[in-house]
Design a protein around this motif. Sequence first.
Motif, PDB file in Angstrom:
ATOM      1  N   PRO A  93     -15.046  26.990  13.960  1.00  9.94           N
ATOM      2  CA  PRO A  93     -15.905  26.199  14.825  1.00  9.94           C
ATOM      3  C   PRO A  93     -17.135  26.942  15.345  1.00  9.94           C
ATOM      4  N   ASN A  94     -17.148  28.272  15.280  1.00  9.10           N
ATOM      5  CA  ASN A  94     -18.293  28.992  15.831  1.00  9.10           C
ATOM      6  C   ASN A  94     -19.328  29.290  14.751  1.00  9.10           C
ATOM      7  N   LEU A  95     -20.488  29.672  15.190  1.00  7.50           N
ATOM      8  CA  LEU A  95     -21.601  29.971  14.299  1.00  7.50           C
ATOM      9  C   LEU A  95     -21.330  31.264  13.535  1.00  7.50           C
ATOM     10  N   GLN A  96     -21.433  31.198  12.217  1.00 10.13           N
ATOM     11  CA  GLN A  96     -21.264  32.383  11.395  1.00 10.13           C
ATOM     12  C   GLN A  96     -22.584  32.715  10.723  1.00 10.13           C
ATOM     13  N   SER A  97     -22.896  34.012  10.664  1.00  7.61           N
ATOM     14  CA  SER A  97     -24.147  34.478  10.082  1.00  7.61           C
ATOM     15  C   SER A  97     -23.895  35.734   9.282  1.00  7.61           C
TER      16      SER A  97
ATOM     17  N   GLU B 167     -24.285  44.482   4.072  1.00  8.83           N
ATOM     18  CA  GLU B 167     -24.273  43.100   4.558  1.00  8.83           C
ATOM     19  C   GLU B 167     -23.094  42.925   5.508  1.00  8.83           C
ATOM     20  N   PHE B 168     -23.365  42.370   6.684  1.00 11.08           N
ATOM     21  CA  PHE B 168     -22.343  42.170   7.701  1.00 11.08           C
ATOM     22  C   PHE B 168     -22.162  40.678   7.923  1.00 11.08           C
ATOM     23  N   THR B 169     -20.970  40.179   7.645  1.00  9.77           N
ATOM     24  CA  THR B 169     -20.630  38.791   7.942  1.00  9.77           C
ATOM     25  C   THR B 169     -20.120  38.767   9.370  1.00  9.77           C
ATOM     26  N   THR B 170     -20.640  37.843  10.172  1.00  2.77           N
ATOM     27  CA  THR B 170     -20.329  37.856  11.599  1.00  2.77           C
ATOM     28  C   THR B 170     -19.948  36.470  12.101  1.00  2.77           C
ATOM     29  N   ALA B 171     -19.326  36.447  13.264  1.00  2.00           N
ATOM     30  CA  ALA B 171     -19.019  35.214  13.985  1.00  2.00           C
ATOM     31  C   ALA B 171     -19.529  35.373  15.410  1.00  2.00           C
ATOM     32  N   LEU B 172     -20.174  34.361  15.921  1.00  2.00           N
ATOM     33  CA  LEU B 172     -20.726  34.401  17.267  1.00  2.00           C
ATOM     34  C   LEU B 172     -19.605  34.565  18.286  1.00  2.00           C
ATOM     35  N   VAL B 173     -19.800  35.502  19.220  1.00  2.00           N
ATOM     36  CA  VAL B 173     -18.829  35.744  20.284  1.00  2.00           C
ATOM     37  C   VAL B 173     -19.164  34.781  21.435  1.00  2.00           C
ATOM     38  N   ALA B 174     -18.163  34.072  21.930  1.00  2.00           N
ATOM     39  CA  ALA B 174     -18.380  33.149  23.043  1.00  2.00           C
ATOM     40  C   ALA B 174     -18.871  33.920  24.261  1.00  2.00           C
ATOM     41  N   PRO B 175     -19.879  33.363  24.958  1.00  2.00           N
ATOM     42  CA  PRO B 175     -20.417  34.063  26.146  1.00  2.00           C
ATOM     43  C   PRO B 175     -19.433  34.177  27.282  1.00  2.00           C
TER      44      PRO B 175
END
Length: 109
Positions: free
Chosen positions: A56-60, A101-109
């Motif tokens: 559900p979170n933004l992945q970049s 290359e780093f695959t990431t997931a946004l950490v909830a604030p």
Amino acid sequence: MARISFDRRIQFLRAQMIDDGFQSRPGDYTPFGSRLWAAKSEISDGEKFSAGTIVPNLQSRFTVRWSRLSASIEHTDRIEAEGRVYAIVGIKEVGRRAAREFTTALVAP
């Protein structure tokens, strides 16, 4: 390596270990190394679906040129970019020491 536009600055973050005499545990994340130029791309919903994951979170993905600093980054580190913090969920070398290359997931604030 294909032409990549390194058009934004990122900061790696690393948790400082806290030792209270009984155990060592990660503490607050603080800047690690200098800021680097990076390319950012969003992971599409179709790509997530084909990989069998619906997150559900933004992945970049962030791509940086290979350096001793980028080579020392671990899965437990984080990336700060444009006021947001991302947890690293995957690391891949691009070419032979050309980029990481780093695959990431946004950490909830």
